[in-house]
Design a protein around this motif. Structure first.
Motif, mmCIF file in Angstrom:
data_model
loop_
_atom_site.group_PDB
_atom_site.id
_atom_site.type_symbol
_atom_site.label_atom_id
_atom_site.label_comp_id
_atom_site.label_asym_id
_atom_site.label_seq_id
_atom_site.Cartn_x
_atom_site.Cartn_y
_atom_site.Cartn_z
ATOM 1 N N GLU A 25 -46.806 111.869 13.359
ATOM 2 C CA GLU A 25 -48.206 111.688 12.966
ATOM 3 C C GLU A 25 -48.488 110.232 12.624
ATOM 4 O O GLU A 25 -47.645 109.552 12.022
ATOM 5 C CB GLU A 25 -48.523 112.587 11.774
ATOM 6 N N PRO A 26 -49.662 109.735 12.999
ATOM 7 C CA PRO A 26 -49.935 108.292 12.874
ATOM 8 C C PRO A 26 -49.999 107.769 11.450
ATOM 9 O O PRO A 26 -49.827 106.567 11.242
ATOM 10 C CB PRO A 26 -51.289 108.120 13.584
ATOM 11 N N HIS A 27 -50.231 108.639 10.448
ATOM 12 C CA HIS A 27 -50.323 108.131 9.076
ATOM 13 C C HIS A 27 -48.947 107.898 8.454
ATOM 14 O O HIS A 27 -48.839 107.317 7.385
ATOM 15 C CB HIS A 27 -51.125 109.099 8.200
ATOM 16 N N ARG A 28 -47.896 108.326 9.139
ATOM 17 C CA ARG A 28 -46.548 108.173 8.592
ATOM 18 C C ARG A 28 -46.019 106.770 8.888
ATOM 19 O O ARG A 28 -46.208 106.243 9.986
ATOM 20 C CB ARG A 28 -45.603 109.212 9.190
ATOM 21 N N ARG A 29 -45.319 106.227 7.902
ATOM 22 C CA ARG A 29 -44.665 104.937 8.083
ATOM 23 C C ARG A 29 -43.177 105.017 7.766
ATOM 24 O O ARG A 29 -42.368 104.406 8.438
ATOM 25 C CB ARG A 29 -45.339 103.863 7.213
ATOM 26 N N GLU A 68 -48.581 114.907 3.601
ATOM 27 C CA GLU A 68 -49.826 114.223 3.279
ATOM 28 C C GLU A 68 -49.528 113.323 2.084
ATOM 29 O O GLU A 68 -48.994 113.793 1.068
ATOM 30 C CB GLU A 68 -50.926 115.229 2.951
ATOM 31 N N VAL A 69 -49.861 112.071 2.195
ATOM 32 C CA VAL A 69 -49.381 111.060 1.246
ATOM 33 C C VAL A 69 -49.634 111.438 -0.203
ATOM 34 O O VAL A 69 -48.755 111.297 -1.051
ATOM 35 C CB VAL A 69 -50.004 109.690 1.579
ATOM 36 N N TYR A 147 -48.655 104.012 1.222
ATOM 37 C CA TYR A 147 -49.521 104.028 0.038
ATOM 38 C C TYR A 147 -50.459 102.821 0.033
ATOM 39 O O TYR A 147 -50.799 102.298 -1.026
ATOM 40 C CB TYR A 147 -48.664 104.048 -1.230
ATOM 41 N N ALA A 148 -50.885 102.409 1.211
ATOM 42 C CA ALA A 148 -51.736 101.221 1.322
ATOM 43 C C ALA A 148 -53.041 101.376 0.553
ATOM 44 O O ALA A 148 -53.632 100.375 0.119
ATOM 45 C CB ALA A 148 -52.027 100.925 2.796
ATOM 46 N N ARG A 156 -47.285 99.094 -8.068
ATOM 47 C CA ARG A 156 -46.045 98.436 -8.504
ATOM 48 C C ARG A 156 -45.400 99.117 -9.702
ATOM 49 O O ARG A 156 -44.214 99.463 -9.646
ATOM 50 C CB ARG A 156 -46.313 96.953 -8.775
ATOM 51 N N PRO A 157 -46.118 99.334 -10.796
ATOM 52 C CA PRO A 157 -45.444 100.001 -11.918
ATOM 53 C C PRO A 157 -45.078 101.450 -11.615
ATOM 54 O O PRO A 157 -44.049 101.946 -12.082
ATOM 55 C CB PRO A 157 -46.464 99.911 -13.053
#
Length: 201
Positions: A25-29, A68-69, A147-148, A156-157
């Motif tokens: 799936e395209p949303h996966r990195r 799903e993120v 998580y863009a 970051r935290p």
């Protein structure tokens, strides 16, 4: 990779190709076919450490099949998908239930003593943490891409806290013969990323 699927289900393509499509799936990195391939490689290399190596392999195939993120129930939904798909293939119900249990286990990687299947699956899922620095850097960058939508001051935290929990575990790896070496490399990688996350402006 359909060949790897067909080593478990010879001649079966429909479910295998559905899973490949999900992993593509395209949303996966990070949660991609590369991650699945790495896991299967670890499992194949250490199959004798599991009580049911094919159940562990199938758990790898299904564990991020629903991804799903920001969803809190990816593992639960992936486990249900495994039960449905494996049932359609005539897989023994008790073994399908074991696959689903293993899929749910990947939500937190909490492995009970004596759980050989769970230990191997967890080691395979976390293997990237022990990668060489360039591989680990690509992994960290891919997670950030997934998580863009989260601003840096939140990401970051939050990411550092997750990594700190991993770094502080008494055991990162449980059954692979190189677990001591893997754990040492993983802790170096984790501490370096934590320092970068918390030290960046």
């Amino acid at each position: 990779m359909i060949e790897a699927w067909q080593r478990i289900f010879p001649g079966e393509e429909a479910v295998g190709r559905d899973l490949l499509a999900r992993w593509s799936e395209p949303h996966r990195r990070y949660h991609t076919l590369q991650h699945l391939s790495l896991m299967l490689g670890v499992i194949d290399a250490h199959a004798g450490l599991a009580d049911d190596a094919d159940a562990v392999r199938l758990a790898a195939w299904f564990h991020d099949a629903v991804y799903e993120v920001f969803a809190p129930d990816n593992e639960a939904r992936s486990a249900e998908l495994a039960l449905t798909a494996l049932g359609s293939l005539g897989f023994a119900p008790e073994r399908a239930a074991e696959v689903a249990r293993l899929v749910r286990l990947t939500a937190g990687h909490a492995v009970e003593p004596g759980d050989r299947n769970g230990a191997l699956l967890a080691d395979a899922d976390l293997a990237i943490l022990a990668g060489d620095p360039p591989d680990y850097a690509r992994y960290a960058a891919a997670v950030r891409e997934e998580y863009a939508a989260v601003p840096d001051e939140v990401f970051r935290p939050g990411r550092a806290a997750i990594l700190r929990k991993l770094a502080d575990l008494p055991e990162l790896f449980r059954v692979v013969p190189a677990r001591t070496e893997w754990s040492a490399r993983a802790r170096v990688n984790l501490e370096a990323e934590i320092a970068t996350l918390l030290g960046a402006p």
